[in-house]
Design a protein around this motif. Structure first.
Motif: not given
Length: 180
Positions: A142, A145-146, A149-150, A153, A157
């Motif tokens: 996570e 992934g963040a 820039f997200g 995710l 997720t």
């Protein structure tokens, strides 16, 4: 502070107002239909776990249960918030206790939101630590992934949610009712 806003250029103030309005709109939509979509997503994940055919329609397949979906999301949030008022840790523990609520509702459509929350609490007795450890295994992914820039995710997720569905199946066994 309103003085700070008056010192900013107008285009920035407009941009902030527009972005705030858009964010508020999406938060309201998520609050209203989020629980129902969460039920549909739980159906999707459980069907995927059992290697049944899935489609994007599964996400919206539970809209006929709008009241139950809304109630389960609202009540889980409310109960977790109230437990968090004692201190943060009891809220976190209760959050893990209520984590299986959407899967339980996906398995048994005859339950009310409160009945599913109670079953989740009972089911998670002795398993909260396992779910906590499972959640910890995703922290590195996570964060990574963040940092992208997200975008990362988008993969992490769904993987985490599928792991939660497998965890649910492991502790709950197979359902009395088949997921449709």
């Amino acid at each position: 502070d309103t003085e700070v806003l008056h010192q900013l250029p107008r285009f920035i103030v407009r941009y902030l107002a527009i972005m705030g309005s858009i964010s508020g709109f999406f938060a309201l939509v998520q609050f209203i239909i989020g629980g129902t979509v969460q039920l549909g997503y739980s159906v999707y994940l459980l069907k995927q776990y059992h290697r049944q055919e899935t489609s994007i329609r599964d996400l919206f397949s539970q809209f006929f249960r709008f009241g139950t979906g809304f109630a389960q999301q609202f009540l889980v949030g409310l109960y977790t918030f109230l437990w968090s008022l004692l201190f943060i840790i009891p809220g976190i523990i209760k959050g893990f206790s209520y984590a299986m609520t959407p899967f339980i509702l996906a398995d048994d459509p005859n339950l009310t939101a409160n009945q599913a929350i109670t079953r989740s609490r009972e089911l998670m007795d002795g398993h909260k630590w396992q779910l906590f450890v499972l959640s910890l295994t995703f922290i590195g992914w996570e964060i990574l992934g963040a940092l992208c820039f997200g975008i990362g995710l988008l993969w992490v997720t769904p993987y985490k949610n599928a792991a939660y569905a497998a965890f649910y199946r492991q502790i709950a066994g197979y359902p009395k009712y088949t997921v449709e």
